[in-house]
Structure formats: C-alpha cells, structure tokens
Write a protein that holds these residues in place. Structure first.
Motif, PDB file in Angstrom:
ATOM      1  N   CYS A   1     -22.395  -3.459   7.064  1.00 55.06           N
ATOM      2  CA  CYS A   1     -20.988  -2.733   7.406  1.00 55.06           C
ATOM      3  C   CYS A   1     -19.899  -3.766   7.856  1.00 55.06           C
ATOM      4  CB  CYS A   1     -21.291  -1.785   8.566  1.00 55.06           C
ATOM      5  SG  CYS A   1     -22.467  -0.289   8.075  1.00 55.06           S
ATOM      6  N   ALA A   2     -20.306  -4.817   8.644  1.00 49.74           N
ATOM      7  CA  ALA A   2     -19.507  -5.945   8.853  1.00 49.74           C
ATOM      8  C   ALA A   2     -18.958  -6.573   7.390  1.00 49.74           C
ATOM      9  CB  ALA A   2     -19.981  -6.937   9.972  1.00 49.74           C
ATOM     10  N   ALA A   3     -20.024  -6.753   6.663  1.00 53.07           N
ATOM     11  CA  ALA A   3     -19.558  -7.250   5.482  1.00 53.07           C
ATOM     12  C   ALA A   3     -18.426  -6.573   4.611  1.00 53.07           C
ATOM     13  CB  ALA A   3     -20.382  -7.585   4.394  1.00 53.07           C
ATOM     14  N   ILE A   4     -18.789  -5.235   4.746  1.00 52.93           N
ATOM     15  CA  ILE A   4     -17.747  -4.172   4.036  1.00 52.93           C
ATOM     16  C   ILE A   4     -16.423  -4.150   4.694  1.00 52.93           C
ATOM     17  CG2 ILE A   4     -17.273  -1.771   3.523  1.00 52.93           C
ATOM     18  CD1 ILE A   4     -20.493  -1.379   3.263  1.00 52.93           C
ATOM     19  N   THR A   5     -16.155  -4.071   5.871  1.00 52.86           N
ATOM     20  CA  THR A   5     -15.193  -4.198   6.432  1.00 52.86           C
ATOM     21  C   THR A   5     -14.280  -5.611   6.665  1.00 52.86           C
ATOM     22  OG1 THR A   5     -16.046  -4.912   8.693  1.00 52.86           O
ATOM     23  CG2 THR A   5     -15.404  -2.407   8.399  1.00 52.86           C
ATOM     24  N   GLU A   6     -15.099  -6.569   6.431  1.00 50.77           N
ATOM     25  CA  GLU A   6     -14.638  -7.831   6.160  1.00 50.77           C
ATOM     26  C   GLU A   6     -13.832  -7.874   4.712  1.00 50.77           C
ATOM     27  OE1 GLU A   6     -17.530 -10.828   7.164  1.00 50.77           O
ATOM     28  OE2 GLU A   6     -17.262 -10.007   9.328  1.00 50.77           O
ATOM     29  N   ALA A   7     -14.436  -7.371   3.789  1.00 52.21           N
ATOM     30  CA  ALA A   7     -14.213  -7.441   2.113  1.00 52.21           C
ATOM     31  C   ALA A   7     -12.761  -6.515   2.365  1.00 52.21           C
ATOM     32  CB  ALA A   7     -15.240  -6.714   1.343  1.00 52.21           C
ATOM     33  N   MET A   8     -12.705  -5.507   3.032  1.00 49.11           N
ATOM     34  CA  MET A   8     -11.536  -4.826   2.669  1.00 49.11           C
ATOM     35  C   MET A   8     -10.403  -5.440   3.690  1.00 49.11           C
ATOM     36  SD  MET A   8     -12.698  -2.595   0.808  1.00 49.11           S
ATOM     37  CE  MET A   8     -10.961  -1.864   0.955  1.00 49.11           C
ATOM     38  N   ALA A   9     -10.724  -6.039   4.610  1.00 44.24           N
ATOM     39  CA  ALA A   9      -9.502  -6.938   5.394  1.00 44.24           C
ATOM     40  C   ALA A   9      -9.193  -8.012   4.282  1.00 44.24           C
ATOM     41  CB  ALA A   9     -10.082  -7.650   6.671  1.00 44.24           C
ATOM     42  N   ALA A  10     -10.250  -8.641   3.645  1.00 35.91           N
ATOM     43  CA  ALA A  10      -9.570  -9.853   2.520  1.00 35.91           C
ATOM     44  C   ALA A  10      -8.917  -9.071   1.605  1.00 35.91           C
ATOM     45  CB  ALA A  10     -11.061 -10.343   1.836  1.00 35.91           C
ATOM     46  N   LEU A  11      -8.972  -7.690   1.136  1.00 39.49           N
ATOM     47  CA  LEU A  11      -8.111  -7.177   0.031  1.00 39.49           C
ATOM     48  C   LEU A  11      -6.894  -6.778   0.737  1.00 39.49           C
ATOM     49  CD1 LEU A  11      -7.706  -5.287  -2.525  1.00 39.49           C
ATOM     50  CD2 LEU A  11      -8.659  -3.533  -1.291  1.00 39.49           C
ATOM     51  N   GLY A  12      -6.841  -6.508   1.780  1.00 38.73           N
ATOM     52  CA  GLY A  12      -5.387  -6.291   2.686  1.00 38.73           C
ATOM     53  C   GLY A  12      -4.782  -7.769   2.538  1.00 38.73           C
ATOM     54  N   ALA A  13      -5.501  -8.873   2.687  1.00 39.91           N
ATOM     55  CA  ALA A  13      -4.631  -9.956   2.802  1.00 39.91           C
ATOM     56  C   ALA A  13      -4.353 -10.599   1.642  1.00 39.91           C
ATOM     57  CB  ALA A  13      -5.558 -11.095   3.570  1.00 39.91           C
ATOM     58  N   ALA A  14      -4.896 -10.381   0.451  1.00 37.54           N
ATOM     59  CA  ALA A  14      -4.597 -10.638  -1.041  1.00 37.54           C
ATOM     60  C   ALA A  14      -3.223 -10.486  -1.429  1.00 37.54           C
ATOM     61  CB  ALA A  14      -5.493  -9.771  -2.100  1.00 37.54           C
ATOM     62  N   GLU A  15      -2.610 -11.394  -1.809  1.00 38.32           N
ATOM     63  CA  GLU A  15      -1.071 -11.547  -2.315  1.00 38.32           C
ATOM     64  C   GLU A  15      -0.883 -10.587  -3.530  1.00 38.32           C
ATOM     65  OE1 GLU A  15       3.023 -11.792  -1.901  1.00 38.32           O
ATOM     66  OE2 GLU A  15       1.513 -12.291  -0.445  1.00 38.32           O
ATOM     67  N   ARG A  16      -1.798 -10.705  -4.231  1.00 40.73           N
ATOM     68  CA  ARG A  16      -1.956 -10.094  -5.891  1.00 40.73           C
ATOM     69  C   ARG A  16      -3.302  -9.370  -6.024  1.00 40.73           C
ATOM     70  NH1 ARG A  16       1.897 -11.809  -9.948  1.00 40.73           N
ATOM     71  NH2 ARG A  16       3.621 -13.140  -8.793  1.00 40.73           N
ATOM     72  N   PHE A  17      -3.288  -8.231  -6.624  1.00 39.70           N
ATOM     73  CA  PHE A  17      -4.561  -7.452  -7.089  1.00 39.70           C
ATOM     74  C   PHE A  17      -4.184  -6.411  -8.093  1.00 39.70           C
ATOM     75  CE2 PHE A  17      -3.843  -5.619  -2.835  1.00 39.70           C
ATOM     76  CZ  PHE A  17      -4.048  -4.244  -3.189  1.00 39.70           C
ATOM     77  N   HIS A  18      -4.982  -5.953  -8.550  1.00 42.34           N
ATOM     78  CA  HIS A  18      -4.943  -4.759  -9.465  1.00 42.34           C
ATOM     79  C   HIS A  18      -6.133  -3.957  -9.330  1.00 42.34           C
ATOM     80  CE1 HIS A  18      -6.081  -3.476 -13.749  1.00 42.34           C
ATOM     81  NE2 HIS A  18      -5.118  -2.604 -13.523  1.00 42.34           N
ATOM     82  N   THR A  19      -5.808  -2.488  -9.235  1.00 41.10           N
ATOM     83  CA  THR A  19      -6.950  -1.481  -9.124  1.00 41.10           C
ATOM     84  C   THR A  19      -6.856  -0.661 -10.362  1.00 41.10           C
ATOM     85  OG1 THR A  19      -5.808  -0.256  -7.724  1.00 41.10           O
ATOM     86  CG2 THR A  19      -6.980  -1.844  -6.573  1.00 41.10           C
TER      87      THR A  19
END
Length: 183
Positions: A33-51
C-alpha cells in the motif's frame, strides 16, 4: 458551468479513486500500500504525462475511451461525445485537489505480485482493493485492482480494475509527451 479542473483519471476516479497530489501515509504493515501511494505521489509530481482510459460495461457495444495529456499547467483532454480535443488550464491547487480520492478511499489488502513488463517497461505489480460508496450512493462496494509501478522511476504505468460490472484499464506514459495537436 463545469469546473475547469480536469479530471485526469476521469471515469476511473470513482472506480479506483487514485488521483494526483499528496498521498496519505500507508500502514507499515502493508508495504504494498505504501508503494501504491508513493507511485501516485510520483504521478502528481510528474511535469508531463499521458493517460488513456478504457472502461467496458456489459451491454454496451463500445467501451468508453478517454485520453489526457498533462503538460505542466495545461491539460489537453479529448471529448468522446464531441470528437475533439479541448485545452484546459490546470492550477497547482487543482492538481492537489485530484488526490482526494486516494485519501478518502485508501488501498487495502495490498500484495506485491512480482515483476512484469507493460508497454516495454519493467514494473512491479501490486494488487489491492478499495472500499467505495455503492452505486447510487447506497451502501458500500469493493473495487479490486492491480497497479503496475515502473522500475526504477516508481511511477504508475498501468491500472486494471473493476467496480461492479465496469472493467477499467488505465495506462500512463511519461516519455515524449506532447500536445495531441498544434505542434
């Protein structure tokens, strides 16, 4: 008038309740669960991404498909109903507000399922479930899901999940992300 805030995980937000912004503290008893929440924080910190979201519902001939290109303070979103792209501003406050789903419905029973590859990227796969409000606001329901977290960047790369009869696949891309039009 609708809010300017783009819902990057539109359609899937109620399904997986994963968003952008600060992630809640995970229980030390559940490192997945910690890895999942950390991954979502990394997404929020990404300057550019495509979903890219694909949601399949029994009885519907075609799935619902949505795409978002986040480029700093701008989001390009497709509008499946109108068949065109729209350009929306995205403030820092709007980006932070998108994390509310993960805070409200944290992942539970997280399990590390090992390494796998998705779209040519090595990733660790985590399975989990979320307890969400029931459809129509009545009762509660469970939404099981799996999240592929890229190695070594720690960013989400793929999500597959279910809420009721709706099956969702959400893919994330961070490489060479550019506006979908007007280059």
């Amino acid at each position: 008038m609708r809010s300017r805030a783009p819902v990057v995980l539109a359609g899937a937000a109620a399904l997986l309740a994963l968003g952008l912004g600060p992630a809640p503290a995970a229980s030390p008893a559940e490192p997945g669960c910690a890895a999942i929440t950390e991954a979502m924080a990394a997404l929020g910190a990404a300057e550019r991404f495509h979903t890219r979201l694909v949601a399949r519902t029994p009885g519907r001939r075609r799935p619902v498909e949505e795409e978002r290109f986040v480029l700093g303070e701008v989001v390009y979103a497709n509008s499946p109903a109108s068949g065109r792209w729209v350009k929306l501003p995205m403030t820092a406050a709007e980006r932070q507000a998108l994390g509310a789903g993960l805070v409200a419905y944290p992942p539970q029973d997280c399990r590390d399922e090992g390494m796998a590859e998705t779209a040519g990227v090595a990733a660790r796969v985590y399975s989990f479930r979320q307890v969400l409000p029931g459809q129509g606001g009545e009762g509660i329901s469970e939404a099981p899901g799996r999240l592929w977290v890229g190695s070594p960047d720690g960013r989400p790369r793929r999500y597959e999940g279910r809420h009721g009869a709706v099956q969702v696949t959400l893919t994330f891309d961070y490489e060479q992300v550019a506006p979908p039009f007007g280059h």
